[in-house]
Design a protein around this motif. Sequence first.
Motif, short mmCIF file in Angstrom:
data_model
loop_
_atom_site.label_atom_id
_atom_site.label_comp_id
_atom_site.label_asym_id
_atom_site.label_seq_id
_atom_site.Cartn_x
_atom_site.Cartn_y
_atom_site.Cartn_z
N LYS A 1 0.82 -1.21 0.00
CA LYS A 1 0.00 0.00 0.00
C LYS A 1 0.86 1.27 0.00
O LYS A 1 0.54 2.26 -0.66
N THR B 1 -4.69 5.30 -0.96
CA THR B 1 -3.30 4.84 -0.89
C THR B 1 -2.42 5.54 -1.92
O THR B 1 -1.20 5.42 -1.87
N ASP C 1 -12.06 6.11 -10.23
CA ASP C 1 -10.79 6.77 -10.52
C ASP C 1 -10.76 8.13 -9.84
O ASP C 1 -11.63 8.46 -9.03
N PHE D 1 1.42 0.79 -4.45
CA PHE D 1 0.14 1.35 -4.88
C PHE D 1 0.28 2.76 -5.48
O PHE D 1 -0.39 3.07 -6.46
N VAL E 1 -5.51 -0.59 -9.53
CA VAL E 1 -5.41 -1.72 -8.61
C VAL E 1 -6.71 -2.51 -8.71
O VAL E 1 -7.80 -1.93 -8.73
N ALA F 1 0.78 2.66 -9.13
CA ALA F 1 -0.18 1.90 -9.92
C ALA F 1 -1.17 2.80 -10.66
O ALA F 1 -1.75 3.72 -10.08
N THR F 2 -1.36 2.50 -11.93
CA THR F 2 -2.40 3.14 -12.72
C THR F 2 -3.76 2.61 -12.31
O THR F 2 -4.75 3.35 -12.28
N VAL G 1 -9.17 2.29 -9.01
CA VAL G 1 -9.43 1.01 -8.35
C VAL G 1 -10.57 0.30 -9.05
O VAL G 1 -11.56 0.93 -9.44
N CYS H 1 -3.00 5.24 -5.46
CA CYS H 1 -3.14 4.69 -6.81
C CYS H 1 -4.05 5.59 -7.64
O CYS H 1 -4.83 6.38 -7.10
N ASN H 2 -3.99 5.45 -8.96
CA ASN H 2 -4.75 6.31 -9.85
C ASN H 2 -6.21 5.89 -9.97
O ASN H 2 -7.10 6.72 -10.16
#
Length: 274
Positions: free
Chosen positions: A129, A170, A193, A133, A139, A136-137, A175, A172-173
């Motif tokens: 995380k 977290t 997003d 994360f 998750v 990440a684009t 989920v 990320c871009n």
Amino acid sequence: MKKYQYVTVLTIAGSDSGGGAGIQADLKTFASLGCFGTSAITAITVQNTVGVKDIHSIPVNIVAGQIRAVMDDLKPSAIKIGMVHSAELASAIANTLKDYRDVPVILDPVMVATSGDRLIQKETVEVLKKELFPLATLVTPNLDEAEILSGMEVRSPETMEEAAHLILQTGCNAVLVKGGHLKRDTLQDIYLDRMGTATTISSAYIDTNNTHGTGCTLSSAIASFVARGLPLAEAVLEAGKYVHQAIAEGSDVKTGEGNGPLNHFFDPQSQIKI
């Protein structure tokens, strides 16, 4: 003579000796969707359709070396990350990928196998995380993984959306919380997003035990469509259609004594709309 390049995708994941998930499923998916698959193997699992018997870790420096060897030469257009089972490995992958920040990363936080076997060390979750994360684009947790990541019970579309918002924090871009484990007539995934509005993606439930590797296949399909140039939200939709059809085409096939794999090669070219 005209020269051209393959659309290349890298998977960073574990090897499934049963062939239905992990690196094996990823490479099948890449090939099925017209991409050239490359790999950095994180672990070797002793696994079949019934369950996971053992896991042998690949040395962290070897994993990082595989990633750099592929990235520096074949220059993938997208990266899929699967099983990262130790904190040390998560940190090493994150540190390596910081040198390739322009390449989209689809991260499938593989924590629990279809058979119910736990595949990740508990102390690894926080490192994932904190360090991976934010790179990440997208998750793509299933319900069990969303519960681990969000710290809340996730058993309905409403709680799926709530968990998605928590996971998005977290760094990320985007989920995608997958609702396949609810086993309703109509399954729902929740996509969220940075725009802040959750999108519900619905599909018909297929009554079959042949779902081994579904999560691996979906994240690999998303990476493939992103590599081929689709915007992320559209890649998620097209990948979902591909996986749904792959499940349908493999639903009646007998492979092993447990949860069988999808049919990755059902002639998916109709799925490619670019």
